[in-house]
Scaffold this motif. Structure first.
Motif, mmCIF file in Angstrom:
data_model
loop_
_atom_site.group_PDB
_atom_site.id
_atom_site.type_symbol
_atom_site.label_atom_id
_atom_site.label_comp_id
_atom_site.label_asym_id
_atom_site.label_seq_id
_atom_site.Cartn_x
_atom_site.Cartn_y
_atom_site.Cartn_z
ATOM 1 N N GLU A 87 0.888 -1.181 0.053
ATOM 2 C CA GLU A 87 0.019 0.129 0.037
ATOM 3 C C GLU A 87 0.830 1.313 -0.026
ATOM 4 N N ASP A 88 1.911 1.247 0.701
ATOM 5 C CA ASP A 88 2.817 2.217 0.832
ATOM 6 C C ASP A 88 3.663 2.603 -0.374
ATOM 7 N N ALA A 89 3.829 1.400 -1.168
ATOM 8 C CA ALA A 89 4.692 1.632 -2.311
ATOM 9 C C ALA A 89 3.718 2.172 -3.478
ATOM 10 N N ILE A 90 2.229 1.890 -3.377
ATOM 11 C CA ILE A 90 1.534 2.289 -4.532
ATOM 12 C C ILE A 90 1.301 3.707 -4.155
ATOM 13 N N GLU A 91 1.173 4.118 -2.820
ATOM 14 C CA GLU A 91 0.500 5.312 -2.753
ATOM 15 C C GLU A 91 1.756 6.473 -3.519
ATOM 16 N N LYS A 92 2.995 5.953 -3.580
ATOM 17 C CA LYS A 92 3.988 6.801 -3.928
ATOM 18 C C LYS A 92 4.132 6.858 -5.257
ATOM 19 N N GLU A 139 0.033 3.551 -14.504
ATOM 20 C CA GLU A 139 1.316 2.924 -15.085
ATOM 21 C C GLU A 139 2.315 2.342 -14.061
ATOM 22 N N GLU A 140 2.679 3.378 -13.370
ATOM 23 C CA GLU A 140 3.656 2.914 -12.600
ATOM 24 C C GLU A 140 3.302 2.084 -11.085
ATOM 25 N N LYS A 141 2.067 2.080 -10.925
ATOM 26 C CA LYS A 141 1.280 1.130 -10.153
ATOM 27 C C LYS A 141 1.449 -0.311 -10.579
ATOM 28 N N ILE A 142 1.183 -0.357 -11.852
ATOM 29 C CA ILE A 142 1.054 -1.752 -12.548
ATOM 30 C C ILE A 142 2.532 -1.943 -12.737
ATOM 31 N N ASP A 143 3.461 -1.140 -12.955
ATOM 32 C CA ASP A 143 4.945 -1.452 -13.070
ATOM 33 C C ASP A 143 5.356 -2.033 -11.438
ATOM 34 N N GLU A 144 5.110 -1.442 -10.528
ATOM 35 C CA GLU A 144 5.268 -1.824 -9.124
ATOM 36 C C GLU A 144 4.707 -3.107 -8.822
ATOM 37 N N ILE A 145 3.683 -3.527 -9.131
ATOM 38 C CA ILE A 145 2.995 -4.786 -8.900
ATOM 39 C C ILE A 145 3.909 -5.891 -9.686
#
Length: 222
Positions: free
Chosen positions: A133-138, A143-149
């Motif tokens: 959750e913390d990583a997604i908020e940043k 697209e960045e959220k998808i890349d993080e996942i």
């Protein structure tokens, strides 16, 4: 589901049968030079043998008719198979869906999910979800959220293909089950006499019903 699907890619085993008595297609696809036999069994007998050989809590069996409900093969076939996960809760569900070009097979399929090392996928999943959750908020955008996942999934995914693990399983169809497992045997319609006699003798020794050489082509009238 991503980790479960990844696990089933390596740790799922299939056993495939046709529901047709016999057909020219199946003889052509599964024979070499007329050297082939058709074995007849039943769904109940196969399931009984598997039940007597495996711990059902570790080896989970799913079986049913294959559905030919996918469009003809394309780059989207795999995606459409995975989409079928909504049909049931079984991670092996995609294995029961094929393109309609295979419909003449009339296939019945048994798929065993081997869960001996399944806890590793739970650990992988927990690792990927840790502080997500913390990583997604940043992340700045979608697209960045998808890349993080994607990054997390790839980081924690077990590299089964890089590990030297014995993942073969066997079930006993020796004399204890052989006669029950095989209801009868038919030989390829183009088999030579010596081959027919060989199979006949094996069936005689094992007390298996031998129905002789297929007469499939005898029925063709010109």
């Amino acid at each position: 589901n991503c980790f479960k699907l990844w696990h089933s890619k390596v740790w799922a085993y299939g056993l495939c049968w046709t529901m047709q008595e016999e057909s020219e297609l199946m003889w052509r696809a599964n024979a070499y030079n007329g050297h082939a036999i058709r074995i007849k069994t039943s769904v109940e007998d196969v399931k009984e043998i598997m039940k007597n050989n495996f711990d059902s809590k570790v080896f989970v069996l799913n079986d049913k008719k294959v559905e030919y409900d996918l469009e003809n093969a394309s780059d989207e076939t795999l995606k459409r198979q995975i989409d079928k996960l909504h049909v049931s809760l079984a991670v092996t569900e995609p294995y029961f869906h094929k393109t309609n070009s295979y419909s003449s097979e009339c296939e019945y399929r048994f798929v065993i999910q081997d869960n001996r090392l399944y806890q590793i996928e739970d650990l992988s999943c927990n690792g990927a979800l840790y502080n997500i959750e913390d990583a997604i908020e940043k992340c700045k955008d979608h697209e960045e959220k998808i890349d993080e996942i994607k990054k997390r999934v790839w980081k924690f995914m077990c590299r089964w293909d890089e590990k030297k693990i014995e993942n073969n399983i066997f079930f006993d169809i020796s004399k204890k089950y052989l006669k029950k497992y095989i209801q009868n045997v038919v030989v390829h319609p183009n088999a030579e006499e010596w081959y027919v006699n060989l199979i006949k003798e094996i069936c005689r020794k094992e007390k298996i019903c031998f129905e002789g050489k297929s007469g499939l082509y005898d029925k063709i009238e010109i």
